[in-house]
Design an enzyme around this catalytic site. Structure first.
Site, PDB file in Angstrom:
ATOM      1  N   GLU A 250       1.182  -1.212  -0.282  1.00  0.00           N
ATOM      2  CA  GLU A 250       0.059   0.085   0.132  1.00  0.00           C
ATOM      3  C   GLU A 250       0.714   1.252   0.038  1.00  0.00           C
ATOM      4  O   GLU A 250       1.373   1.495   0.815  1.00  0.00           O
ATOM      5  CB  GLU A 250      -1.246  -0.106   1.361  1.00  0.00           C
ATOM      6  CG  GLU A 250      -2.808   0.514   0.890  1.00  0.00           C
ATOM      7  CD  GLU A 250      -2.285   2.628   1.059  1.00  0.00           C
ATOM      8  OE1 GLU A 250      -2.096   3.058   0.524  1.00  0.00           O
ATOM      9  OE2 GLU A 250      -2.120   2.266   2.276  1.00  0.00           O
ATOM     10  N   CYS A 284      -1.815   8.924   2.877  1.00  0.00           N
ATOM     11  CA  CYS A 284      -1.760   8.465   1.471  1.00  0.00           C
ATOM     12  C   CYS A 284      -3.013   8.977   0.945  1.00  0.00           C
ATOM     13  O   CYS A 284      -3.418   9.187  -0.315  1.00  0.00           O
ATOM     14  CB  CYS A 284      -0.960   7.013   1.415  1.00  0.00           C
ATOM     15  SG  CYS A 284      -2.166   5.827   2.704  1.00  0.00           S
TER      16      CYS A 284
END
Ligand code: UN1
Length: 494
Positions: A250, A284
């Protein structure tokens, strides 16, 4: 006196083999030390992998509902400790108290959610083409796994990995980010307190190259789950490819919010400010691009500026502060460098763009909330992840162009569109190449019961959270039981 913390290996708290330590410091006041933590290396990782291997046979044979009970019990402990831990999180990681609470709450919610998996973990029954043969699929733990986590969500992201690994029946080596070792230690201590058997989870502190890389390289680690930068993720992916390990990544993103002329401007301005500047842009999912329709641009920009310029910057412990410090000096310099790049590329700096110094700021890593206008989609500040309080306004006059611009990056985690036009909504939902798409909601704030992850360079196709979370840590086993009393041959060969 600085308190010294330890690794947790095979159910024992131990220093690093070298005896060396590193310190964790408060990003709002770098002279405050939160503790000293073991600076681990391959030797410590070897011991942790061995402990995981030793614990594995019994753990994978422990009924899944029993494994899940540890998660339920630890969730209850976290609920009791949320206030105490949020304050420590704000001291260690910097974000505001409210956000620290949110981070821990996200962990608690996910622990509850994954605990439920202990009583589901469903496979399928499948018809066989032969008589008197029963076929099904069952899930099987992948074995010893490595969990490497970032500093921006010190409790939530570790639980996104630890909880499914535990319920799946895996045993793991957990290496938290070196910037937030205290919160990771508290989480592991809580798991010890609820009686998690020795070796099921092992904590190894340290730096990526010294303690993270040996986890990736270790031949007995069957899978690696990593959240962090694209650069490191790429290296992990290459090594896992060569070593034939499963790897779930990720990584970064360049998220976008599209603002159409029919957007509710109150909502759009608030969502953009929150999305871009919460956690000082260190998510993010942060809104690092705003693709704004010309017909909305004047009002949106004016109101956004008012909102952003009114933000109080300071220590996350101050309840009035909206913009807290960035994590460390290295990140601060990186963000300031990007701001320079933006100016050189010809983007128009509307506000911010500088480090804050002086009273209350001198000991910490503070950057003013920064908004660039007239950004072109191919500029570096519109393409590369900055991971700081910086956002870029890009102009458009058409929804198709807005979607093209949104997709014109190498990443694909989170995208939002603000509009009430149903046609534009469905067009965006269909065409945005992002793993998470929001309509009239900010790019941040994913809920744990939905899959979390991105397209393109944001990852390698895996998802965390949601029902998909188990897929990182489990194999599918196809099982057939033949009670015909014959050796039956499939594919009609008889
Ligand atoms: C991250 O920044 O890696 O959607 C996770 C969000 C949070 C999770 C962010 N729930 O913003």
């Amino acid at each position: 006196m600085t308190e010294t913390y330890q690794n947790w290996i095979g159910g024992k708290w131990v220093p690093s083999a070298s005896g060396e330590t590193f310190e964790s410091r408060n990003p709002a006041s770098m002279d405050e030390v939160l503790g000293a933590f073991p600076r681990s290396s391959a030797q410590d990782v070897d011991a942790a992998v061995q402990a995981s291997k030793d614990a594995y046979p019994d753990w994978m044979n422990t009924p899944a509902p029993e494994r899940a009970d540890y998660l339920l019990r630890v969730a209850l402990l976290l609920e009791e400790r949320i206030e105490e831990w949020s304050e420590l999180m704000t001291r260690e990681m910097g974000k505001t108290l409210k956000e620290s609470r949110g981070d821990i709450q996200e962990g608690i919610d996910f622990l509850h959610y994954m605990a439920g998996e202990g009583r589901r973990m469903m496979g399928h029954t499948v018809p066989s083409e032969l008589r008197d043969k029963f076929s099904m699929t069952v899930r099987h733990p992948i074995g010893v796994v490595g969990l490497i986590t970032p500093w921006n969500f010190p409790i939530a992201i570790p639980t996104w990995k630890i909880a499914p690994a535990i319920v799946a029946g895996c045993t793991s080596v957990f290496k938290p980010a070196e910037d937030t070792p205290l919160l990771a230690t508290l989480l592991v201590q809580a798991l010890e307190e609820v009686g998690l058997p020795p070796g099921v989870l092992n904590l190894v502190h340290g730096y990526g190259e010294e303690a993270g890389a040996p986890i990736v390289e270790h031949p007995d680690v069957r899978a690696v789950s990593f959240t962090g930068s694209l650069e490191v993720g790429r290296r992990i992916n290459e090594r896992c490819g060569a070593l034939m390990k499963r790897c779930s990544l990720e990584l970064g993103s360049k998220n976008v919010m599209i603002v159409m002329p029919d957007a509710d401007m109150d909502l759009a301005v608030e969502a953009a400010s929150w999305g871009a500047f919460a956690t000082s842009g260190q998510r993010c999912t942060a809104t690092s691009r705003l693709v704004v329709h010309d017909a909305a641009r004047e009002e949106f920009t004016r109101r956004m500026l008012e909102r952003v310029e009114g933000m109080k910057v300071g220590s996350g412990l101050d309840p009035e502060v909206e913009l807290a410090p960035v994590i460390n000096e290295e990140q601060k310099h990186r963000i300031l460098e990007y701001i320079e790049i933006g100016k050189q590329e010809g983007a128009k700096l509307l506000t911010g763009g500088e480090e804050l110094t002086g009273d209350g700021y001198d000991k910490g890593n503070f950057i003013a909330p920064t908004v660039f206008d007239d950004v072109k989609p191919d500029m570096r500040i519109a393409q590369e992840e900055i991971f700081g309080p910086v956002t870029a306004i890009i102009r458009t006059d058409d929804v198709d162009e807005a979607i093209r611009m949104a997709n014109s990056v190498d990443y694909g985690l989170s995208a939002a569109i603000y509009t009430h036009d149903i046609t534009n909504v469905f067009k965006a939902v269909k065409e945005l190449e992002f793993g998470i798409v929001y309509v009239n909601a900010p790019t941040i704030g994913a809920e744990i019961q939905l899959p979390f992850g991105g397209m393109k360079n944001t990852g390698n196709g895996h998802r965390e959270a949601g029902p998909q979370a188990l897929d990182e840590f489990m194999e599918w086993k196809a099982v057939s039981v033949d009670y015909s009393g014959k050796v039956q041959k499939a594919q009609g060969i008889d």
